[in-house]
Design a protein around this motif. Sequence first.
Motif, mmCIF file in Angstrom:
data_model
loop_
_atom_site.group_PDB
_atom_site.id
_atom_site.type_symbol
_atom_site.label_atom_id
_atom_site.label_comp_id
_atom_site.label_asym_id
_atom_site.label_seq_id
_atom_site.Cartn_x
_atom_site.Cartn_y
_atom_site.Cartn_z
ATOM 1 N N VAL A 13 45.298 -16.445 -2.266
ATOM 2 C CA VAL A 13 43.835 -16.467 -2.157
ATOM 3 C C VAL A 13 43.266 -17.843 -2.526
ATOM 4 C CG1 VAL A 13 41.698 -15.374 -2.935
ATOM 5 C CG2 VAL A 13 43.720 -13.973 -2.488
ATOM 6 N N GLU A 31 47.575 -25.366 -10.119
ATOM 7 C CA GLU A 31 48.525 -24.247 -10.122
ATOM 8 C C GLU A 31 49.483 -24.448 -11.287
ATOM 9 O OE1 GLU A 31 49.234 -21.225 -8.856
ATOM 10 O OE2 GLU A 31 51.015 -21.369 -10.132
ATOM 11 N N ARG A 32 49.570 -23.399 -12.101
ATOM 12 C CA ARG A 32 50.387 -23.474 -13.313
ATOM 13 C C ARG A 32 51.881 -23.653 -13.009
ATOM 14 N NH1 ARG A 32 49.415 -18.619 -17.216
ATOM 15 N NH2 ARG A 32 50.184 -17.469 -15.447
ATOM 16 N N ILE A 44 53.409 -7.177 2.706
ATOM 17 C CA ILE A 44 52.948 -6.497 3.926
ATOM 18 C C ILE A 44 51.474 -6.841 4.118
ATOM 19 C CG2 ILE A 44 52.558 -4.311 5.105
ATOM 20 C CD1 ILE A 44 54.694 -3.039 3.738
ATOM 21 N N ARG A 90 56.235 -14.867 0.930
ATOM 22 C CA ARG A 90 55.083 -15.341 0.150
ATOM 23 C C ARG A 90 55.146 -16.840 -0.116
ATOM 24 N NH1 ARG A 90 51.556 -12.224 -3.431
ATOM 25 N NH2 ARG A 90 51.176 -14.278 -4.299
ATOM 26 N N PHE A 114 45.288 -24.310 -16.421
ATOM 27 C CA PHE A 114 43.900 -24.264 -16.904
ATOM 28 C C PHE A 114 43.944 -23.699 -18.322
ATOM 29 C CE2 PHE A 114 40.310 -21.308 -17.551
ATOM 30 C CZ PHE A 114 39.253 -22.199 -17.522
ATOM 31 N N ASP A 252 42.894 -11.316 -6.916
ATOM 32 C CA ASP A 252 43.295 -10.398 -7.993
ATOM 33 C C ASP A 252 42.497 -10.646 -9.276
ATOM 34 O OD1 ASP A 252 45.179 -9.223 -6.378
ATOM 35 O OD2 ASP A 252 46.856 -9.504 -7.761
ATOM 36 N N GLY A 264 46.532 -6.738 -1.956
ATOM 37 C CA GLY A 264 45.390 -7.529 -2.414
ATOM 38 C C GLY A 264 45.157 -8.790 -1.598
ATOM 39 N N ILE A 265 46.111 -9.122 -0.714
ATOM 40 C CA ILE A 265 45.988 -10.425 -0.036
ATOM 41 C C ILE A 265 44.822 -10.424 0.956
ATOM 42 C CG2 ILE A 265 47.195 -12.104 1.426
ATOM 43 C CD1 ILE A 265 49.821 -11.080 0.135
#
Length: 370
Positions: A13, A31-32, A44, A90, A114, A252, A264-265
């Motif tokens: 997302v 991005e961590r 899916i 993914r 962050f 999410d 959730g995508i």
Amino acid sequence: MRYDVLIIGGGPVGNYLASLLAGKLDIALVERKQSFGGKACTGIIGAESYERLDFPKKAVVNSLRGAVFHSSIQSFEIGRKSPQAYVVDRKVLERELAKRAIKRGAHYFVGTSFMGFKNGKARLQHLKETFEVEARYYVGADGIPSAVAREIGAKSNAEFLKGYELEVIGEFRKDFTEVWVNKEVNPDFFFWVTPVEEDLARVGTFGELSSLERFLRIRNLKPTSMVEFKAGSVGFGWRMPWVRNNVALVGDAALQIKPTTAGGIVFGSICAHNLARAILNYNLELYPKSCAEVMKQVSFGLKVRKIFKGLNQDGIEKIFQILGSDDAIEVIEEYADFDNHLRTFKALAKKPRLLTRLLMISPSLIRALI
Ligand SMILES: Cc1cc2nc3c(=O)[nH]c(=O)nc-3n(C[C@H](O)[C@H](O)[C@H](O)COP(=O)(O)OP(=O)(O)OC[C@H]3O[C@@H](n4cnc5c(N)ncnc54)[C@H](O)[C@@H]3O)c2cc1C
């Protein structure tokens, strides 16, 4: 450093949002993790939504035409001729979206966490070095445990479940996923067996790990034939607000997740689209309002989940008898929509014979759904 937008979290997302805004505004993403992907996820995604959202084709590893549903004593099949859902890698999905965003001018800081807000700036950490970034807008796309949600005081009444997903060698029908509902083995959720190849499938559930181990035995799959095992979590419910001052939550982090399937995508990406529009209009308040359709679907999913939780296996068997009947299969095959279960339910509810039978199972809740 100052940007128009700082996106915290490079999952599907966050990367998708970055790809939508890059080139129009100055965008940065943190991005961590040191590389993309790796999250527990079956991958899916409804085929229609995949095309509409313009997700990268390169990430697709399999296409599904339908599903075979199993209870403890019955089974039925719903299928169409064309692909209804894709199974994605993914890591490739996230990297391709990130590549798109970077090519359009976004700045990426991977391996960077962050840490919180201080005096209107984001405090970030890369290895042992801490630095600050200022932005006009901040977006928390940092998943279920969202630190950004915590920072803005977003509250949740959601049901959080642990999920497990593994890849196992066996023999599978490549274009059909399997859905197994057996409340005696797992009272919390269904099991899925989603093929990637004829000899490899992703198997998973939410709830207790011991129930997944039992299921593998029932399905004749060997724990010793596993080539991957991952754990993650999901939240069914609301985490609000989605906007506070110049900070927004998406994906999410905002629990934009289908409570029926835990997907959730798509919902997260639809909301990312709406958020991008609000940011380009310099008005974050437009964002939650423009996600009314997703909210309606989540709200419907929560009611279905309530019904599911209230049923014992006898109730599940009754539902299977109804949904597995020729009348129902005909309606589902015509109206089923991977990302719009409300539409499928409404089509079923328009058939008086099916509706009467459904009402007998849980009158008050079925009425609430209607
Ligand atoms: C077992 C399982 C199976 C699933 N199967 C499916 C499926 O088949 N289809 C589907 O649509 N959905 C599925 N889901 C749900 C799906 O994985 C999520 O809805 C999706 O990953 C949400 O994307 P996101 O970008 O919002 O969050 P995430 O994918 O969680 O990404 C958040 C990112 O933020 C980063 N981050 C977190 N904190 C910080 C920080 N402080 N600083 C910097 N970065 C940070 C994380 O490292 C991560 O990369 C499944 C989930 C589970 C657990």
